[in-house]
Design a protein around this motif. Structure first.
Motif, PDB file in Angstrom:
ATOM      1  N   LYS A  56     -78.814 -71.147 -59.734  1.00 43.99           N
ATOM      2  CA  LYS A  56     -78.464 -70.922 -58.408  1.00 43.99           C
ATOM      3  C   LYS A  56     -79.373 -71.237 -57.472  1.00 43.99           C
ATOM      4  O   LYS A  56     -79.499 -71.698 -56.257  1.00 43.99           O
ATOM      5  CB  LYS A  56     -78.005 -69.579 -58.364  1.00 43.99           C
ATOM      6  N   TYR A  57     -80.851 -70.781 -58.081  1.00 41.68           N
ATOM      7  CA  TYR A  57     -82.085 -70.683 -57.186  1.00 41.68           C
ATOM      8  C   TYR A  57     -82.609 -72.062 -56.967  1.00 41.68           C
ATOM      9  O   TYR A  57     -83.342 -72.623 -56.208  1.00 41.68           O
ATOM     10  CB  TYR A  57     -82.954 -69.541 -57.550  1.00 41.68           C
ATOM     11  N   ASP A  58     -82.555 -72.768 -58.373  1.00 47.59           N
ATOM     12  CA  ASP A  58     -83.177 -73.827 -58.458  1.00 47.59           C
ATOM     13  C   ASP A  58     -82.489 -75.060 -57.753  1.00 47.59           C
ATOM     14  O   ASP A  58     -83.280 -76.103 -57.316  1.00 47.59           O
ATOM     15  CB  ASP A  58     -82.969 -74.404 -60.112  1.00 47.59           C
ATOM     16  N   GLN A  59     -81.322 -74.908 -57.165  1.00 50.80           N
ATOM     17  CA  GLN A  59     -80.879 -75.821 -56.438  1.00 50.80           C
ATOM     18  C   GLN A  59     -80.916 -75.727 -54.934  1.00 50.80           C
ATOM     19  O   GLN A  59     -80.075 -76.319 -54.199  1.00 50.80           O
ATOM     20  CB  GLN A  59     -79.003 -75.978 -57.007  1.00 50.80           C
ATOM     21  N   GLN A  60     -81.643 -74.581 -54.491  1.00 53.74           N
ATOM     22  CA  GLN A  60     -81.732 -74.260 -53.147  1.00 53.74           C
ATOM     23  C   GLN A  60     -82.839 -75.257 -52.640  1.00 53.74           C
ATOM     24  O   GLN A  60     -83.978 -75.376 -53.258  1.00 53.74           O
ATOM     25  CB  GLN A  60     -81.956 -72.863 -52.906  1.00 53.74           C
ATOM     26  N   PRO A  61     -82.767 -75.413 -51.272  1.00 54.49           N
ATOM     27  CA  PRO A  61     -83.861 -76.196 -50.678  1.00 54.49           C
ATOM     28  C   PRO A  61     -85.278 -75.540 -50.499  1.00 54.49           C
ATOM     29  O   PRO A  61     -85.307 -74.478 -50.684  1.00 54.49           O
ATOM     30  CB  PRO A  61     -83.327 -76.561 -49.209  1.00 54.49           C
ATOM     31  N   ASN A  62     -86.074 -76.258 -50.997  1.00 54.14           N
ATOM     32  CA  ASN A  62     -87.583 -75.758 -50.834  1.00 54.14           C
ATOM     33  C   ASN A  62     -88.186 -75.579 -49.633  1.00 54.14           C
ATOM     34  O   ASN A  62     -87.358 -75.963 -48.305  1.00 54.14           O
ATOM     35  CB  ASN A  62     -88.736 -76.709 -51.638  1.00 54.14           C
TER      36      ASN A  62
END
Length: 401
Positions: free
Chosen positions: A111-117
């Motif tokens: 879920k967090y790994d797919q959020q924009p940096n």
């Protein structure tokens, strides 16, 4: 249960926050449960989605390493057994729990790994590795662990493992994984999980699992019926029924099945919306004039008020399924009632003769009246056609007892 001591690994980020540095330091040497508590307590203090993904991935590493250690022992024991050598002790309970924990935390990590940096781009660091290492062995371990739990009468644990197996299939993390191997049993496992959730009165989860299981064509009809049962559970007020009708309409729009159509028709009828109920059947017959369920329901619905019209629908339904003794009986009854309301003697006689053909067929199909109560109505038709003293009538009377 033996305590598994493993060292957490993590991907380093430039400019890690103090909270993330402290978390990595604190996780060293911890067993999984302690590490999980540390991550949950620290997660809101981490600087961004990338650090949160890394934190959850540390739990994936911990759980997977513990699972893999037991899995390796299991493989070695299989070889040892073949060679007649001594087998090593294995903790299957720990193995199943760690497979479960690895999947739970991998999905959370994603879920967090797919959020924009910070540059506004998605640069996943863990998805490919986690999908590759967790899709087969850990998920399959949950299937076997669930089976063992159910056999041991521990349905709660069986539900836990089977539910995660099913839910992980729908997780975006595993969207690209090959589902060929799980195809023979996936739908069945998901359905069992749905049943256990329903028994636990966890209706939302049961519905979700039904939808997942329905992706398997073999489980589609059974799970759709279970879904209808779940939605119809505990209707107490008119507002409940109105909501249920809305849900049925939505399901029918998506799944144009006769079972949903008939359920919608019955609920509308029960709430007094006769016009709405009739429209459901009329629309179904407009789409398919040979819709057996709609024809049967249409005929049965007007059996008392308009038996002559009911007979038309029931006779057509019988043409489609001539081996249905109950419908043969209802068709005969519709024709008999029409005969009773007919003044013309010749027409009355012809109608009774026609009705008797349907009753006789019902008797042939269901001589013990297990599925159709043709007895008295058949006798009544013989009585009105032949008279009380006719041998045919007396035999029909004997058959009715």
């Amino acid at each position: 249960m033996m305590a598994m001591m493993v060292v957490a690994s993590a991907t380093a980020f430039a400019g890690d926050s103090d909270a993330f540095k402290a978390l990595k330091k604190n996780l060293k040497g911890l067993a999984f449960a302690e590490a999980e508590a540390q991550v949950k307590n620290s997660i809101d203090q981490l600087a961004n989605a990338q650090e949160k993904a890394a934190a959850y991935n540390m739990l994936v590493d911990l759980a997977y390493d513990a699972f893999n250690k037991q899995s390796t022992i299991e493989t070695e024991n299989q070889l040892a057994k073949q060679m007649g050598q001594q087998e090593k002790p294995i903790d299957k309970e720990l193995m199943a729990e760690m497979a479960y924990n690895a999947l739970v935390n991998a999905i959370e990590c994603d879920k967090y790994d797919q959020q924009p940096n910070e540059k506004g781009k998605v640069a996943s660091k863990f998805a490919e590795k986690n999908a590759g290492r967790l899709w087969l062995a850990p998920r399959n371990a949950l299937v076997n662990a669930g089976q063992e739990a159910v056999q041991a009468k521990d349905n709660a644990k069986g539900r836990k493992f089977w539910e995660m197996f099913a839910l992980s299939d729908a997780a975006p993390l595993f969207a690209a994984c090959d589902r060929t191997a799980q195809k023979p049993y996936f739908g069945q496992v998901a359905r069992f999980a749905a049943v256990f959730a329903y028994q636990d009165k966890d209706m939302a989860k049961a519905l979700q699992l039904c939808d997942i299981a329905m992706k398997d064509p073999e489980e589609y009809e059974g799970c759709l019926n279970l879904k209808l049962e779940i939605l119809g559970e505990g209707l107490k007020t008119r507002e409940d029924s109105v909501k249920f009708i809305g849900q049925l309409r939505d399901i029918y729009a998506e799944h144009k099945t006769d079972g949903v159509m008939e359920k919608l028709y019955n609920v509308l009828s029960a709430t007094g919306d006769k016009a709405g109920a009739e429209k459901v059947l009329d629309d179904a017959l407009a789409a398919n004039p040979n819709n057996f369920v709609a024809l049967a329901d249409k005929g049965l619905g007007m059996l008392n008020d308009n038996p002559a019209e009911a007979a038309k629908y029931l006779k057509k339904a019988v043409e489609l399924k001539p081996d249905n003794a109950a419908l043969q009986t209802y068709a005969g009854t519709a024709i008999s009632i029409t005969a009773q309301n007919t003044e013309d003697p010749a027409q009355k006689k012809a109608l009774y003769q026609e009705a008797i053909k349907y009753y006789d067929k019902a008797k042939e199909l269901d001589p013990d009246r297990l599925n159709s109560n043709w007895g008295y109505n058949r006798y009544n038709a013989y009585y009105n056609l032949y008279g009380a003293d006719a041998p045919e009538t007396q035999q029909a009377e004997a058959d009715s007892k």
